[in-house]
Structure formats: C-alpha cells, structure tokens
Design a protein around this motif. Structure first.
Motif, PDB file in Angstrom:
ATOM      1  N   ASN A  40     -66.154 -17.844 -25.591  1.00 19.56           N
ATOM      2  CA  ASN A  40     -67.287 -18.766 -25.655  1.00 19.56           C
ATOM      3  C   ASN A  40     -68.586 -17.989 -25.817  1.00 19.56           C
ATOM      4  N   THR A 124     -63.683 -24.947 -21.793  1.00 22.02           N
ATOM      5  CA  THR A 124     -65.150 -24.919 -21.738  1.00 22.02           C
ATOM      6  C   THR A 124     -65.773 -25.733 -22.859  1.00 22.02           C
ATOM      7  N   ALA A 125     -65.280 -25.554 -24.078  1.00 15.47           N
ATOM      8  CA  ALA A 125     -65.864 -26.249 -25.229  1.00 15.47           C
ATOM      9  C   ALA A 125     -65.654 -27.746 -25.140  1.00 15.47           C
ATOM     10  N   SER A 284     -68.167 -13.669 -32.420  1.00 17.57           N
ATOM     11  CA  SER A 284     -68.784 -14.799 -31.739  1.00 17.57           C
ATOM     12  C   SER A 284     -70.301 -14.755 -31.854  1.00 17.57           C
ATOM     13  N   LYS A 292     -62.798 -21.941 -32.628  1.00 18.66           N
ATOM     14  CA  LYS A 292     -62.746 -20.998 -31.523  1.00 18.66           C
ATOM     15  C   LYS A 292     -62.016 -19.705 -31.875  1.00 18.66           C
TER      16      LYS A 292
END
Length: 302
Positions: A40, A124-125, A284, A292
């Motif tokens: 993330n 989390t996303a 990222s 992801k």
C-alpha cells in the motif's frame, strides 16, 4: 523466521532481510503464517518517514496479510489453527515476514473464491473504499481520483454496486479497464482539467491529495462532500472530510460477501517475492500501478 526490517527512515534501500524470533500471540491475537501481503502507499510513506504512526525504526512494514492461522492467543474464539484468513495488521511487527501476529477482530475468513495473493490485496484498499463510501446513496454522482489505483479501482466497483453514477480520473490507457469495472465517465487527467470537465458531483473521493482538494471543490454541489484519504488542501471547506481506514473484520466479511456475489474483484499488477521488496516500493511510489502489488514470502505455505 525471516522478516523485512529497517533501522532508519529513507528510500527503498533501507529495507533489509533479517532473522528474528517468531512472535507469540497475546490476548485476543492469533499468529498467522504469511502466504502473501499487499503493498500500500502507506507502506512507503511510513518507510520514508512521511507517516510516523509506528514510531521510530526499527520496525517491520506490511499492513495486509493473507495466510493460515498457526497459533491462538488467549480469549480468541472465532478461528481455529489451520483456518485461512486475511485482514489488516496494525503494529510495529507487520506482514513483511514469514509469520505475523494479528488482532482476531481485524481478520475475516479468506474468500473461498480467491487465492492468497488476491486475498492479501484486498484488506487495506477495500476497507478504505468501503468505509469512505459508506453513506453513498443510489443515484448520487461520485468522482474517484486515481481510479485505476489500488483503492480507486475497488472504489469504482463499490460505488457502482451502491447505485452511484461513477466518474473517474485516470490515464487513457486505463479507461477500458475501468469501464469494465463499471465506470460511467472517465477523464484523462494528463490531457484534461477534470474541474472543467465535470460538475454537480455529490461525492469526491480524493486518493491523490495535495492540491487535488482545492481543485475538486468547484465540481461539488453545495451539499456535496470531499472525502480525503491522502491529505489535501481543502480542509478549511465545510464539505471536507478526512478519512482514515479502520481495521474491521466485520466490514471485511461484508467485502468478502461482495466478492463472492461477483460485485467486487481486485486487480493484481505484479506479484513479487519479499526478497524484491525494494523494487515493489519503487513501483508503488511511481504512481503507475494498476490495482495492487502483492509480495509473497521466501517460503510461502502451500
């Protein structure tokens, strides 16, 4: 066991593989053998010192986990050893490791329709998007910034499933992908000023931050809301709302149900080994990831 740690804040080069003791679960906790962990934006922001919620190094990153329960702590009742689970980890000892301790209440059973890689990409996303759009009403117009990213592409699907008209900002190369997820309108932010292209928006979900806050205010209705998940410059406007994700096994179970109904799917850009964690962070940070990045440990469970 092996884990990724860092002794100081800095670039991806501060991440190193070390041998550490296997953690033991405490009250309300379980020990999970890590099968996969999602990457993330918060990971590299913590690594670099932009976010300091874990305190000073050393610590191990990794907020997402999918894996197999190895050991139960006192007071746990929901799972048994051998259960496949996924969820969020919030501690100084994260999921960039072979084993991680997690709060039982933050976990849910891994969706039966997903492998560990896809299950690790969700927590989390998906929780960020799910919670940020919790008050969304059918028929409302939603603008999702960075719609092709990890949170964004899930937010598009969640908003669509809740009956919203979904507008997204993304590069043209991602437009076909996002239409397939249910986006109604798409704006290439590299070629068009989104503020000149859209009006009468009820909800803006800002996944970019910075000046995107003030730039988004003119597109809102007078009763609209800007939900800021990154930190932007619109905080003095009464329509502004700062959003922080909350680990929640119950919300994750609802997300699992949406996955199993076919309403939600997670896109995997790349799967890398934890040995390549520095490369994963570089990717990222580039902001050019569709969906992801997921990391698998050196010797993942089968």
């Amino acid at each position: 066991m092996l884990a990724i740690t860092q002794q100081t804040y800095g670039g991806p080069e501060v991440l190193e593989t070390v041998e550490v003791d296997r953690p033991r679960p405490g009250v309300g906790e379980v020990l999970v053998r890590v099968a996969a962990t999602g990457v993330n934006a918060a990971d590299w922001k913590v690594r670099s010192g932009l976010i300091r919620g874990l305190g000073d190094p050393p610590f191990t990153l990794g907020f997402d986990v999918s894996g197999v329960i190895e050991e139960l702590g006192a007071g746990t009742t929901r799972f048994r050893p051998g259960a496949e689970v996924h969820g969020m980890v919030f501690s100084r000892f994260g999921a960039y490791a072979e084993y991680v301790v997690a709060q039982e209440v933050a976990l849910a059973a891994k969706p039966a329709t997903l492998d560990h890689v896809h299950a690790a990409a969700l927590p989390t996303a998906a929780l960020t998007a799910w919670q940020a759009l919790a008050e969304l009403q059918p028929g409302q117009r939603v603008l999702v910034h960075a719609a092709a990213g990890g949170v964004g592409h899930l937010a598009v699907q969640i908003a669509r499933a809740r009956g919203a008209h979904v507008i997204g900002t993304a590069r043209t190369t991602n437009h076909e992908f996002l239409r397939g997820l249910g986006a109604d309108e798409l704006i290439d932010y590299t070629a068009t000023d989104f503020a000149a292209a859209v009006r009468d928006v009820d909800v803006v979900l800002d996944l970019v931050g910075g000046e995107y806050g003030s730039r988004s205010l003119p597109v809102l209705t007078t009763s609209g809301r800007i939900i800021d998940a990154q930190g932007n410059d619109a905080e003095t406007d009464p329509r502004y709302h700062r959003h922080y994700v909350v680990p929640s096994g119950s919300d994750l179970r609802e997300i699992t149900a949406a996955v199993e109904r076919g309403e939600l799917r997670v896109e995997i850009d790349q799967v890398l080994s934890l040995a390549d964690v520095a490369k994963a962070h570089q990717l990222s940070e580039s902001g050019r990831v569709r969906g992801k990045i997921v990391l698998i440990p050196w010797n993942p469970p089968r």
